[in-house]
Design an enzyme around this catalytic site. Structure first.
Site, PDB file in Angstrom:
ATOM      1  N   PRO A 161       0.780  -1.353   0.105  1.00  0.00           N
ATOM      2  CG  PRO A 161      -0.015  -1.178   2.357  1.00  0.00           C
ATOM      3  CD  PRO A 161       0.822  -1.908   1.296  1.00  0.00           C
ATOM      4  CD  GLN A 204      -1.786  -0.048   5.161  1.00  0.00           C
ATOM      5  OE1 GLN A 204      -1.609   1.212   4.752  1.00  0.00           O
ATOM      6  NE2 GLN A 204      -0.845  -0.992   5.541  1.00  0.00           N
ATOM      7  CB  CYS A 233       2.325   4.945   8.072  1.00  0.00           C
ATOM      8  SG  CYS A 233       2.584   6.269   7.237  1.00  0.00           S
ATOM      9  CG  HIS A 246       9.292  -1.773   5.894  1.00  0.00           C
ATOM     10  ND1 HIS A 246       8.799  -0.766   5.293  1.00  0.00           N
ATOM     11  CD2 HIS A 246      10.697  -1.443   5.770  1.00  0.00           C
ATOM     12  CE1 HIS A 246       9.959   0.060   4.671  1.00  0.00           C
ATOM     13  NE2 HIS A 246      10.985  -0.592   5.065  1.00  0.00           N
ATOM     14  N   GLY A 266      12.962  -2.728   0.639  1.00  0.00           N
ATOM     15  CA  GLY A 266      14.064  -2.835  -0.235  1.00  0.00           C
ATOM     16  C   GLY A 266      14.363  -4.043  -1.479  1.00  0.00           C
ATOM     17  N   GLY A 304       7.323  -2.664  -2.866  1.00  0.00           N
ATOM     18  CA  GLY A 304       6.446  -1.305  -2.845  1.00  0.00           C
ATOM     19  C   GLY A 304       6.998  -0.607  -4.188  1.00  0.00           C
ATOM     20  NE  ARG A 305       8.159   5.297  -2.332  1.00  0.00           N
ATOM     21  CZ  ARG A 305       7.184   4.785  -1.311  1.00  0.00           C
ATOM     22  NH1 ARG A 305       6.862   3.662  -1.185  1.00  0.00           N
ATOM     23  NH2 ARG A 305       6.438   5.709  -1.100  1.00  0.00           N
TER      24      ARG A 305
END
Length: 330
Positions: free
Chosen positions: A19, A72, A102, A173, A215, A235-236
């Site tokens: 998310p 989420q 977060c 994470h 990562g 994620g990214r």
């Protein structure tokens, strides 16, 4: 609890797209689903108060084609999270996830997100309230710790508390969150990754379904983690290089991918975008998520430039012009 929904998300979490605020909206998810039938997709974090008091269709609507997809939630009040979960049940999400990771200032001011790592019993109260009204599995996404916490003590204690509360699936994470001194971007990059600690949690809690996040930049890395972990969350990298991550993702389940080439994905998205425009939508609401589709391939820069410069004002002709840039023979 609906066992079909639990098993669907459980299997899909072998690889999930994290998310991400302002990124993983319903248009992004529709695009990502075009490349993978199997990966688990997540909404942006939605706060419980927003659902209880706000525009529910705007916050919760999704396309049936997005499944399997998880919602989420952000919050720290058990009663409010229970009500938000009860409301969201009508939308048929495959999982409801509580954000305990977060690190943004906005999240801290609301006493939820990563700061909840300091109050595991409150998190247990929250998820217990959510489970009481959810037809879908309730899960938790967390960090390995925050600030000066001793991660190798805090993380197993947190997982154990979640297990006692009935949680069976956690996404970890593999970085601490520093609530003071680092902004959200820095919190994604500066705190060192501790994969060995996360891997050790799987050995310590073999009955739990644990995914690792943070990562991971390639499917090869995901496969390596899956030698130890139950799931991986990207994620990214999945956002900036969607084809490189999701184009072959279904092979992790032994399935053939839906498409063999990103150009075919773009062409398959065209009628969806045309329909979106016909309903009053804007081109950039889709194409901003597609800029990295041809990352590393001939024409990628021209595709990205064409869409970036024209999508805010143009229509499908801008998309077609971008397609011409990547459809040229090598």
């Amino acid at each position: 609890m609906n066992n079909y929904l639990v098993s669907k998300a459980y299997s899909a979490s072998r690889l999930s797209v994290a998310p991400m605020m302002d990124w993983t909206d319903r248009n992004c998810r529709r695009f990502h689903r075009m490349m993978s039938r199997r990966a688990l997709l997540y909404t942006e974090m939605v706060t419980a108060p927003a659902i209880v008091h706000g525009d529910r269709p705007r916050l919760l609507d999704l396309d049936a084609a997005e499944h399997p997809v998880a919602l989420q939630l952000g919050g720290s009040d058990p009663a409010e999270l229970r009500e938000a979960t009860r409301i969201a049940a009508d939308w048929g999400y495959d999982e409801i996830n509580l954000n305990c990771g977060c690190p943004s200032d906005r999240v801290q001011s609301g006493a939820f997100g990563a700061v909840l790592m300091k109050t595991p019993q409150l998190v247990a109260d929250c998820v217990t309230a959510m489970q009481a009204v959810s037809p879908a599995e309730v899960t938790v996404k967390c960090r390995i710790g925050v600030d000066d916490q001793q991660a190798d003590e805090v993380l197993p204690a947190f997982i154990d508390t979640m297990r006692e509360a009935g949680i069976r699936r956690i996404m970890i994470h593999a970085r601490k969150a520093w609530l003071q001194g680092l902004n959200p971007r820095e919190n994604r990059e500066i705190p060192p990754l501790d994969y060995p600690l996360v891997h050790a949690m799987k050995a310590q809690f073999p009955d739990m379904h644990l995914s690792v996040n943070g990562g991971i930049a390639s499917l090869e890395q995901a496969r390596d983690h899956l030698q130890v972990m139950d799931g991986t969350m990207i994620g990214r990298a999945a956002y900036h290089e969607p084809w490189n991550i999701l184009g072959a993702a279904d092979r992790l389940w032994g399935d053939a991918p839906p498409f063999d080439d990103p150009l075919d994905v773009a062409r398959a998205m065209r009628p969806i975008i045309v329909d979106h425009l016909g309903n009053g939508g804007r081109l950039h609401q889709f194409t901003r998520h597609m800029l990295g589709l041809f990352h590393g391939r001939p024409g990628a820069r021209s595709w990205k430039r064409t869409l970036s410069e024209g999508a805010s004002k143009g229509g499908i002709e801008v998309f077609d012009a971008g397609l011409e840039q990547v459809a040229q023979p090598a």
